[in-house]
Design an enzyme around this catalytic site. Structure first.
Site, PDB file in Angstrom:
ATOM      1  N   ASN A  31       0.497   4.579   3.415  1.00 29.10           N
ATOM      2  CA  ASN A  31       1.685   3.849   2.829  1.00 29.10           C
ATOM      3  C   ASN A  31       1.163   2.348   2.670  1.00 29.10           C
ATOM      4  O   ASN A  31       0.836   1.794   3.628  1.00 29.10           O
ATOM      5  CB  ASN A  31       2.918   4.070   3.432  1.00 29.10           C
ATOM      6  CG  ASN A  31       3.446   5.436   3.159  1.00 29.10           C
ATOM      7  OD1 ASN A  31       2.994   6.172   2.167  1.00 29.10           O
ATOM      8  ND2 ASN A  31       3.914   6.183   4.254  1.00 29.10           N
ATOM      9  N   HIS A  32       1.708   1.935   1.965  1.00 24.96           N
ATOM     10  CA  HIS A  32       1.687   0.202   1.607  1.00 24.96           C
ATOM     11  C   HIS A  32       2.870  -0.203   2.212  1.00 24.96           C
ATOM     12  O   HIS A  32       3.834   0.239   1.551  1.00 24.96           O
ATOM     13  CB  HIS A  32       1.236   0.101   0.331  1.00 24.96           C
ATOM     14  CG  HIS A  32      -0.077   0.418   0.030  1.00 24.96           C
ATOM     15  ND1 HIS A  32      -0.998  -0.216   0.433  1.00 24.96           N
ATOM     16  CD2 HIS A  32      -0.473   1.530  -0.969  1.00 24.96           C
ATOM     17  CE1 HIS A  32      -2.354   0.491  -0.296  1.00 24.96           C
ATOM     18  NE2 HIS A  32      -1.763   1.459  -0.906  1.00 24.96           N
ATOM     19  N   PRO A  33       3.125  -1.387   2.889  1.00 25.69           N
ATOM     20  CA  PRO A  33       4.438  -1.874   3.132  1.00 25.69           C
ATOM     21  C   PRO A  33       5.074  -2.578   1.933  1.00 25.69           C
ATOM     22  O   PRO A  33       4.256  -3.275   1.344  1.00 25.69           O
ATOM     23  CB  PRO A  33       4.018  -2.892   4.362  1.00 25.69           C
ATOM     24  CG  PRO A  33       2.554  -2.977   4.461  1.00 25.69           C
ATOM     25  CD  PRO A  33       2.058  -1.906   3.821  1.00 25.69           C
TER      26      PRO A  33
END
Length: 95
Positions: A31-33
């Site tokens: 996941n990307h923040p």
């Protein structure tokens, strides 16, 4: 699934705890923040960034990255980040 599996590749041990140990050693997040700098109108007390991507209360600072995205997109995030950057550049240039 047994009909489709020839042999187990990992973990290579059936010892108690081997699977847990393998998961702890190899698990990773893809996941990307995003969504850490909420964008909103002056009437939104939770918004830290205004619609022109300016950080409230700090002159000369803008957030022009995935932080302003409300949620992760369904596809590759980089295209969305490029569009945020393009829009941010237009805003900074006054276009």
């Amino acid at each position: 699934m047994r009909a489709f599996v020839e042999r187990e590749l990992s973990p290579r041990s059936s010892a108690p705890g081997a699977l847990d140990e393998y998961i702890r050693a190899t698990a990773a997040s893809a996941n990307h923040p995003v969504g850490t700098c909420r964008v909103g109108l002056d009437s939104d007390p939770m918004a830290v960034v205004d619609p022109k991507l300016r950080v409230r209360g700090i002159d000369g600072l803008r957030v022009i990255d995935a932080s302003v995205m409300p949620d992760l997109v369904g596809g590759n995030v980089i295209a969305t980040i490029y569009m945020i950057a393009e829009k941010g550049a237009d805003i900074v240039r006054g276009l």
